[in-house]
Design an enzyme around this catalytic site. Structure first.
Site, PDB file in Angstrom:
ATOM      1  N   HIS A  52      46.696  36.949  43.594  1.00 39.21           N
ATOM      2  CA  HIS A  52      45.422  36.371  43.989  1.00 39.21           C
ATOM      3  C   HIS A  52      45.588  34.858  44.117  1.00 39.21           C
ATOM      4  CE1 HIS A  52      42.508  39.784  43.129  1.00 39.21           C
ATOM      5  NE2 HIS A  52      43.691  40.266  42.819  1.00 39.21           N
ATOM      6  N   HIS A  79      46.723  35.912  38.877  1.00 41.58           N
ATOM      7  CA  HIS A  79      46.831  34.761  39.789  1.00 41.58           C
ATOM      8  C   HIS A  79      48.197  34.070  39.755  1.00 41.58           C
ATOM      9  CE1 HIS A  79      46.242  32.229  36.260  1.00 41.58           C
ATOM     10  NE2 HIS A  79      45.039  32.737  36.048  1.00 41.58           N
ATOM     11  N   ASP A 107      36.053  31.258  47.104  1.00 35.09           N
ATOM     12  CA  ASP A 107      36.665  32.095  46.074  1.00 35.09           C
ATOM     13  C   ASP A 107      37.194  31.192  44.962  1.00 35.09           C
ATOM     14  OD1 ASP A 107      37.586  34.803  45.191  1.00 35.09           O
ATOM     15  OD2 ASP A 107      39.527  33.803  45.234  1.00 35.09           O
TER      16      ASP A 107
END
Length: 245
Positions: free
Chosen positions: A153, A58, A8
């Site tokens: 994230h 994020h 990822d």
């Protein structure tokens, strides 16, 4: 023995072609469908600031990334780690697009030439659950994967969650790989074959609620395939024959 890398990335924005860059890459290794603990994780200096919307996703500040290595400085280590593995990625086109753009800047071939294959878990999930939400969070909820620690994230955390999701998505494959043995094996361990030809299996019919639920699933599948499912074609075949006659 098959080696798989669940990967990822986090990025400064959504457009690799528009100049957005990778700021984090997280990878976890699976061998024989088991986590090995041989993970790879980097924060990267993208040489540009993240978009405001990306920061909300994020939470990695531009200041935090200033002293981190640039992709070019760790590219060899990343490629060596990924070499000849099967990559497991959720929405693979996005991450592969960013990886390929970073490699293009270094005048290196795309990621496909370094790995054995790329498997997209989003595409898998859409086939298994047509018409449903198939984000990583939605799949965690559906498959019973604990994502309670995921408030923002993060590439490594998301890769670890995706590894669990992938194992659950493909768990049925284990049954297909069972070694049923041979007649010689049976003799060796003293087992006996049992004649079941005289046994009559009971027939249990679906109740009205089960029939309705089944029809709803078939309708969803038919809708997602654009009316091309085999059972609809079979149902319509007799009518077609009658009209021709």
């Amino acid at each position: 023995m098959s080696r798989q890398i669940v990967l990822d990335t986090e990025t400064t924005g959504l457009s690799a072609e528009g100049g957005d860059r990778i700021i984090e890459i997280g990878c976890v290794e699976l061998v024989a469908r088991k986590l090995t603990g041989n993970n790879l994780h980097f924060y990267l200096n993208p040489e540009r600031d993240s978009h405001e919307d990306a920061l909300k996703v994020h939470g990695i500040s531009n200041e935090f990334l200033r002293d981190k290595p640039k992709f070019a400085e760790v590219a060899d280590e990343i490629l060596a780690y990924l070499k000849d593995a099967e990559l497991i990625i959720h929405n693979a086109a996005f991450d592969v697009g960013f990886l390929n753009k970073e490699l293009e800047r270094l005048r290196l071939p795309g990621i496909d030439s370094h790995v054995e294959a790329v498997t997209d878990t989003l595409a898998m999930a859409k086939q298994l659950y047509p018409g449903k939400r198939n984000s990583l969070d939605a799949l965690c909820d559906r498959l019973g994967v604990d994502n309670s620690g995921r408030t923002l994230h993060g590439a490594l955390l998301d890769a670890e969650l995706l590894a669990d999701v992938y194992i659950n998505l493909t768990r049925g494959q284990d049954a297909l790989l069972i070694d049923v043995g041979t007649a010689d094996d049976e003799k060796a361990v003293g087992t006996q074959r049992i004649d079941l030809t005289g046994y009559v299996l009971p027939v249990i019919f679906a109740n009205p609620q089960e029939v309705t639920a089944h029809e709803e699933v078939l309708t969803q599948l038919d809708k997602s395939s654009g009316g091309k499912t085999m059972w609809r074609q079979i149902e319509s075949a007799p009518n077609a024959e009658k009209s021709v006659a």
